[in-house]
Scaffold this motif. Sequence first.
Motif, PDB file in Angstrom:
ATOM      1  N   GLY A   8       0.811  -1.206   0.000  1.00  0.00           N
ATOM      2  CA  GLY A   8       0.000   0.000   0.000  1.00  0.00           C
ATOM      3  C   GLY A   8       0.845   1.256   0.000  1.00  0.00           C
ATOM      4  N   ARG A  12       0.848   4.013  -3.085  1.00  0.00           N
ATOM      5  CA  ARG A  12       0.531   5.437  -2.856  1.00  0.00           C
ATOM      6  C   ARG A  12       1.686   6.330  -3.280  1.00  0.00           C
ATOM      7  NH1 ARG A  12      -1.511   3.294   1.943  1.00  0.00           N
ATOM      8  NH2 ARG A  12       0.320   3.999   3.097  1.00  0.00           N
ATOM      9  N   THR A  15       1.953   6.416  -7.222  1.00  0.00           N
ATOM     10  CA  THR A  15       0.818   6.872  -8.035  1.00  0.00           C
ATOM     11  C   THR A  15       1.092   8.160  -8.810  1.00  0.00           C
ATOM     12  OG1 THR A  15      -0.807   5.738  -6.653  1.00  0.00           O
ATOM     13  CG2 THR A  15      -1.591   7.593  -7.962  1.00  0.00           C
TER      14      THR A  15
END
Length: 370
Positions: A8, A12, A15
């Motif tokens: 995760g 993030r 991105t």
Amino acid sequence: MTAGALRGIGVRAATPALAAALLFGASTPLAKLLVGSTPPLLLAGLLYLGSGLGLGLLLAVRAARGRTAAGAMRIPLAEVPWLAGAILFGGVLGPALLMLGLTQVGGAAASLLLNVEGVLTALIAWVVFKENADRRIVAGMVAIVAGGALLSWEPGGTTLSPGALIIAGACLCWAIDNNLTRKVSTNDAMLVACLKGAFAGACNTGLALSTGSELPGTGAVASSLLVGFLGYGLSLTLFVVGLRTLGTARTGAYFSVAPLFGVLISFALWPEAPGPLFWAAAALMGLGVWLHVSERHEHEHTHEPLVHAHRHRHDEHHQHQHDFPWDGTEPHVYPHRHQALTHGHPHFPDIHHRHGHTPPAEPAAQERGK
């Protein structure tokens, strides 16, 4: 920390850079469509003018809505030389060389060759700015270089394609630009991108017109400005955010996905059956990109005291008090101080983790994902 949490964090952080790659990757084959009707230098200028004008409009709208923090719309005087250098290499020289190279190289080949930018960016970051590198990242770099060499070589010839070498020169200019832009990445990302677009666009457009180039029709100018706004303006804004959260080398590595997006669009625009050399280069570059984007880095590290200003939330690295009235709105921008802190967690060489790495002194350091 669980594997899911680690993934995760990586997603993030990646991105913005991946979104920048998508926009820039799409711009290369679209610019190829415009090369025939517009001289290369003039097209480079129009693309960056589109970037500067579009982002300037967004900044004006944002300011009118009261969403611009006090003091955010300026670049500190000490950082102006870094920004000027970034504009020269990334906004003036780089796009001019790319547009010239696109007159001699196919859209798909040019898109894959742009992977070399990520490699050169990483080399400069490691050698000049001392960002950390592990075996996985180096292996990915070697794979991308090998793919670029295959793609640049003319089958049956004994010399490198001039067009490919010109595009490689553009990649070097952008690699220098990326490392210089890192020095101003704590400032408003849209402002940095807007200034680069406006100055670079005005310079290249003015130079092209002064040397005899003529503006194409209204439709071609509008198309160039739109492609520039999306593929250069918004892409560069997201790239600056990536520099802030990932560091230079890793942002460049994630950005290497851009040519893969460009290839897909190129095949849709110019249907053809690529030869074996093309697919061998694509496989090597794909392997290199995968090695880069799947890397994880974690070890105990120490944050030295630091004072700076950037957009942030009150996370584990921003545990401070406000000396002014605050309504609790996050994220926000203002000068703040970081106290010394030692801890361990997955991280990248972002603006809070630009520390050195000395393996003998840090036996607990781990490079995850090998």
